[in-house]
Scaffold this motif. Structure first.
Motif, PDB file in Angstrom:
ATOM      1  N   GLU A  58       1.047  -1.583  -0.218  1.00  0.00           N
ATOM      2  CA  GLU A  58       0.131   0.362  -0.232  1.00  0.00           C
ATOM      3  C   GLU A  58       0.526   1.443   0.141  1.00  0.00           C
ATOM      4  O   GLU A  58       2.039   1.058   0.124  1.00  0.00           O
ATOM      5  N   PRO A  59       0.521   2.282  -0.385  1.00  0.00           N
ATOM      6  CA  PRO A  59       1.230   3.536  -0.470  1.00  0.00           C
ATOM      7  C   PRO A  59       1.660   3.801   0.942  1.00  0.00           C
ATOM      8  O   PRO A  59       0.718   3.643   1.970  1.00  0.00           O
ATOM      9  N   LEU A  60       3.030   4.466   1.190  1.00  0.00           N
ATOM     10  CA  LEU A  60       3.499   4.433   2.169  1.00  0.00           C
ATOM     11  C   LEU A  60       4.812   5.633   2.498  1.00  0.00           C
ATOM     12  O   LEU A  60       4.679   6.149   0.940  1.00  0.00           O
ATOM     13  N   PRO A  61       4.824   6.463   3.753  1.00  0.00           N
ATOM     14  CA  PRO A  61       5.376   7.402   3.832  1.00  0.00           C
ATOM     15  C   PRO A  61       6.861   7.247   3.484  1.00  0.00           C
ATOM     16  O   PRO A  61       7.332   6.093   3.370  1.00  0.00           O
ATOM     17  N   GLY A  62       7.707   8.641   3.313  1.00  0.00           N
ATOM     18  CA  GLY A  62       9.128   7.815   2.541  1.00  0.00           C
ATOM     19  C   GLY A  62       9.418   9.104   1.389  1.00  0.00           C
ATOM     20  O   GLY A  62       8.829  10.710   1.425  1.00  0.00           O
ATOM     21  N   THR A  63      10.485   9.025   0.648  1.00  0.00           N
ATOM     22  CA  THR A  63      11.322   9.913  -0.064  1.00  0.00           C
ATOM     23  C   THR A  63      11.160   8.922  -0.877  1.00  0.00           C
ATOM     24  O   THR A  63      11.168   8.123  -1.341  1.00  0.00           O
ATOM     25  N   PHE A  64      11.032   9.615  -2.293  1.00  0.00           N
ATOM     26  CA  PHE A  64      10.705   9.228  -3.902  1.00  0.00           C
ATOM     27  C   PHE A  64      11.769  10.227  -5.155  1.00  0.00           C
ATOM     28  O   PHE A  64      11.082  11.662  -4.757  1.00  0.00           O
ATOM     29  N   PRO A  65      12.136   9.546  -6.009  1.00  0.00           N
ATOM     30  CA  PRO A  65      12.934   8.262  -6.055  1.00  0.00           C
ATOM     31  C   PRO A  65      13.823   7.822  -5.131  1.00  0.00           C
ATOM     32  O   PRO A  65      14.034   6.794  -5.659  1.00  0.00           O
ATOM     33  N   LEU A  66      14.671   8.760  -4.996  1.00  0.00           N
ATOM     34  CA  LEU A  66      15.696   8.041  -4.187  1.00  0.00           C
ATOM     35  C   LEU A  66      16.228   8.736  -2.863  1.00  0.00           C
ATOM     36  O   LEU A  66      15.283   9.033  -2.153  1.00  0.00           O
ATOM     37  N   PRO A  67      16.324   7.037  -1.953  1.00  0.00           N
ATOM     38  CA  PRO A  67      15.594   7.082  -0.870  1.00  0.00           C
ATOM     39  C   PRO A  67      16.350   7.602   0.020  1.00  0.00           C
ATOM     40  O   PRO A  67      18.098   8.451  -0.120  1.00  0.00           O
ATOM     41  N   GLY A  68      15.939   8.782   0.692  1.00  0.00           N
ATOM     42  CA  GLY A  68      16.585   9.630   2.009  1.00  0.00           C
ATOM     43  C   GLY A  68      16.294  10.471   1.231  1.00  0.00           C
ATOM     44  O   GLY A  68      16.916  12.084   2.038  1.00  0.00           O
ATOM     45  N   ILE A  69      16.517  10.630   0.020  1.00  0.00           N
ATOM     46  CA  ILE A  69      16.728  11.893  -0.834  1.00  0.00           C
ATOM     47  C   ILE A  69      15.673  12.944  -0.798  1.00  0.00           C
ATOM     48  O   ILE A  69      15.434  13.852  -0.773  1.00  0.00           O
ATOM     49  N   GLY A  70      14.837  12.000  -2.296  1.00  0.00           N
ATOM     50  CA  GLY A  70      13.259  12.910  -2.465  1.00  0.00           C
ATOM     51  C   GLY A  70      14.383  12.389  -4.123  1.00  0.00           C
ATOM     52  O   GLY A  70      14.562  12.072  -4.442  1.00  0.00           O
ATOM     53  N   PRO A  71      13.535  14.718  -4.766  1.00  0.00           N
ATOM     54  CA  PRO A  71      12.943  15.214  -4.000  1.00  0.00           C
ATOM     55  C   PRO A  71      11.892  15.423  -3.583  1.00  0.00           C
ATOM     56  O   PRO A  71      11.265  15.769  -2.752  1.00  0.00           O
ATOM     57  N   PHE A  72      10.924  14.103  -3.782  1.00  0.00           N
ATOM     58  CA  PHE A  72       9.459  14.427  -3.874  1.00  0.00           C
ATOM     59  C   PHE A  72       9.252  13.124  -2.413  1.00  0.00           C
ATOM     60  O   PHE A  72      10.352  12.416  -1.759  1.00  0.00           O
ATOM     61  N   GLY A  73       8.486  13.913  -1.767  1.00  0.00           N
ATOM     62  CA  GLY A  73       7.777  13.048  -0.384  1.00  0.00           C
ATOM     63  C   GLY A  73       6.740  12.415  -0.203  1.00  0.00           C
ATOM     64  O   GLY A  73       5.635  12.459  -0.736  1.00  0.00           O
ATOM     65  N   LEU A  74       7.087  11.576  -0.351  1.00  0.00           N
ATOM     66  CA  LEU A  74       6.130  10.172  -0.269  1.00  0.00           C
ATOM     67  C   LEU A  74       4.682  10.650   0.758  1.00  0.00           C
ATOM     68  O   LEU A  74       5.021  10.682   1.725  1.00  0.00           O
ATOM     69  N   LEU A  75       3.343  10.478   0.620  1.00  0.00           N
ATOM     70  CA  LEU A  75       2.111  11.070   1.783  1.00  0.00           C
ATOM     71  C   LEU A  75       2.581  12.353   2.884  1.00  0.00           C
ATOM     72  O   LEU A  75       2.852  11.740   4.128  1.00  0.00           O
ATOM     73  N   LYS A  76       3.578  12.954   2.052  1.00  0.00           N
ATOM     74  CA  LYS A  76       3.350  14.460   2.216  1.00  0.00           C
ATOM     75  C   LYS A  76       3.097  15.509   2.020  1.00  0.00           C
ATOM     76  O   LYS A  76       3.353  14.979   0.055  1.00  0.00           O
ATOM     77  N   ASN A  77       2.684  15.870   2.295  1.00  0.00           N
ATOM     78  CA  ASN A  77       1.748  17.412   1.681  1.00  0.00           C
ATOM     79  C   ASN A  77       3.333  18.580   1.245  1.00  0.00           C
ATOM     80  O   ASN A  77       3.224  20.089   1.969  1.00  0.00           O
ATOM     81  N   THR A  78       3.911  18.730   0.082  1.00  0.00           N
ATOM     82  CA  THR A  78       4.736  19.313  -0.001  1.00  0.00           C
ATOM     83  C   THR A  78       4.343  20.461  -1.675  1.00  0.00           C
ATOM     84  O   THR A  78       4.076  19.792  -2.314  1.00  0.00           O
ATOM     85  N   LYS A  79       5.782  22.014  -1.375  1.00  0.00           N
ATOM     86  CA  LYS A  79       5.427  22.599  -2.727  1.00  0.00           C
ATOM     87  C   LYS A  79       6.215  21.589  -3.855  1.00  0.00           C
ATOM     88  O   LYS A  79       5.947  21.428  -5.003  1.00  0.00           O
TER      89      LYS A  79
END
Lengths: 103, 413
Positions: free
Chosen positions: B351-372
């Motif tokens: 299921e969808p989980l929180p974290g970072t995407f596509p690079l682990p720990g870096i992002g730049p995108f945040g999974l299940l986080k509300n960001t610019k």
């Protein structure tokens, strides 16, 4: 997962109370689960439960729409038999896992 | 040898590009059949009601995206005769194939719900799955004086599971910025037990909608719409009143699938969820929304699945076992308003989980986080869609879902 005593036997259920092994199910268990949901089982209920168990064995995804097309009961009738969330309630009584929506 | 691709949308166009590049032109004929000449960037429809996107942002000629050496027929298909390996066109033409790829998508059928396509249709009932209605809604919102705005989902599955959530979030921002949020009561009506299907994402999205003062009515399965009283009526006689109603109508596959006798009760084609081969015919494959796969109906799924399908068709053509396995990978940006967005990444099993995407720990995108940053991802994606994805070029995201970067601790909670 945990075990519960129902209708004189021990069965395995998940944390929401759905049976995890449909082969442990029998008519007395159904009656007991139905009673807990405030439902007295009629022949129509049993027909729906049989349909659900068959489809589950075939690996089909169960939907309210599919039950409405089963020829056993229409959607309104399904709601009348199992008030609330009919698919969830009937699946629990039928001893099959909680229906999942896969979106 | 002949390959026919039915449907020149996202899925069909990607496949035409991939296959044309790989297969010898002398030996392999590739034909795409589609009745429409316009390619719509469907994720953009959602922005039209709020005046964020306009027509030129979301339409281009389909022909611009097919590679040289692919034959394109803009014709209606009457049906497929899978037992004879033939496609029958409405104009009487019969086309033979060695391989068929069905990529005919999903469509909305408002007439399936009693009362939807009656006197309030286009007046106070809209959807945002066609360009015409998206613009009709834009016009309506411009002069609307407020009241009860209801977003209602009629049936599962439907195209883009997060779209209605994005719609209510964008509507909230739109009316707030117009200075009339106090006059607009927003309600989200769903047959699901919560805002989304899976627990961790549901919690995050419900909290978000709660913060925005958007009501959620779960477990509501629409039976009919009462046009006189302006209420939604469920099968168990609950009611939700509305002044303006936006709906996700019942989604079904192309009626041609039904005429061909190869669909399920919603005209989606039974498909092996790992190999993407049709369950019934060895030389028929299904890509995108047309398949009955237990994952999202979304462009990202068509894109990830296209890599697997390409590998498996090449395996089949060259006599190898079809070893590529699709994992149901979906990746969806969720616009949440005010220049922010959330992102979910999931597959058949996870299921969808929180974290970072596509690079682990870096992002730049945040999974299940509300960001610019997630919002920029969605905006940049439109460019990538037209220039990279449709042309079958490599995207910087893997076809298989990756657990790295996801926080699985949330699963035990």
């Amino acid at each position: 997962m945990k075990e519960i005593e129902i209708a004189g036997v021990t069965v395995q259920v998940n944390e929401e109370g759905y049976m995890t092994d449909p082969s442990q199910w029998n008519a007395d268990i159904a009656k007991e689960f139905a009673a807990q949901a405030g439902i007295e089982l009629t022949d129509k209920h049993l027909e729906v439960l049989k349909f659900l168990r068959e489809k589950h064995t075939e690996g089909k995804t169960l939907t309210i729409r599919a039950i409405g097309k089963s020829g056993i009961v229409d959607i309104k009738g399904f709601y009348a038999l199992f008030p609330g969330g009919p698919l969830k309630v009937s699946s629990k009584i039928a001893g099959i896992p909680k229906p999942v929506s896969c979106v | 040898m002949k390959i026919i691709i039915l449907g020149g949308g996202t899925a069909g166009t990607i496949m035409a590009n991939k296959l044309r590049k790989a297969l010898d032109r002398e030996e392999w004929d590739i034909t795409v059949i589609d009745k429409n000449k316009t390619h719509y960037y469907q994720p953009g429809f959602l922005f039209i009601p709020f005046g964020i996107y306009n027509k030129h942002d979301v339409i281009k000629p389909k022909g611009d995206f097919f590679p040289a050496g692919v034959k394109v027929l803009y014709e209606n298909v009457d049906k497929i005769a899978c037992d004879k390996n033939q496609v029958l066109l409405e104009n009487g033409q019969v086309m033979a194939y060695d391989y068929l790829i069905i990529a005919t998508g999903t469509q909305v059928f408002p007439e399936e719900t009693p009362g939807m396509k009656e006197k309030l249709w286009h007046k106070s009932i809209f959807d945002f799955y066609t360009i015409e209605l998206s613009f009709a809604l834009q016009k309506f919102f411009k002069s609307w004086e407020g009241g009860k705005l209801v977003m209602a989902i009629t049936e599962l599955p439907y195209k883009c599971p997060v779209a209605p959530i994005e719609f209510v979030c964008l509507a909230e921002e739109y009316f707030a910025k117009k200075g009339m949020r106090d006059k607009v009561d927003i309600t989200y009506v769903t047959p699901l037990p919560g805002a989304f299907t899976k627990p961790v994402a549901t919690k995050m999205l419900s909290d978000l909608m709660h913060e925005k003062n958007i009501n959620i009515v779960p477990d509501f399965y629409i039976e009919r719409i009462d046009n006189e009283r302006k209420v939604l009526v469920s099968y168990d006689e609950q009611e939700v009143p509305f002044d303006a109603l936006t709906v996700v109508p019942v989604n079904m596959g192309n009626p041609m699938i039904e005429r061909s006798g190869i669909g399920d009760d919603l005209n989606f084609v039974p498909t092996n969820k790992h190999t993407l081969q049709s369950e019934a015919f060895e030389n028929v494959f299904v890509l995108g929304d047309a398949a009955n796969l237990p994952t999202s109906k979304a462009g990202s799924v068509a894109h990830f699945a296209s890599e697997i399908l390409f590998e498996n068709i090449m395996n089949h053509i060259e006599g190898r076992p079809m070893t590529a396995r699709f994992d149901g990978h979906a990746n969806c940006y969720i616009e949440t308003g005010y220049g922010k967005g959330a992102l979910i990444d999931f597959n058949y099993d996870t299921e969808p989980l929180p974290g970072t995407f596509p690079l682990p720990g870096i992002g730049p995108f945040g999974l299940l986080k509300n960001t610019k940053m997630n919002h920029y991802g969605k905006i940049i994606f439109r460019w990538m869609y037209w220039h990279i994805l449709l042309r079958g070029k490599e995207m910087p995201i893997e076809a298989d879902m990756n657990m790295a970067g996801k926080n699985s601790a949330y699963l035990e909670k």
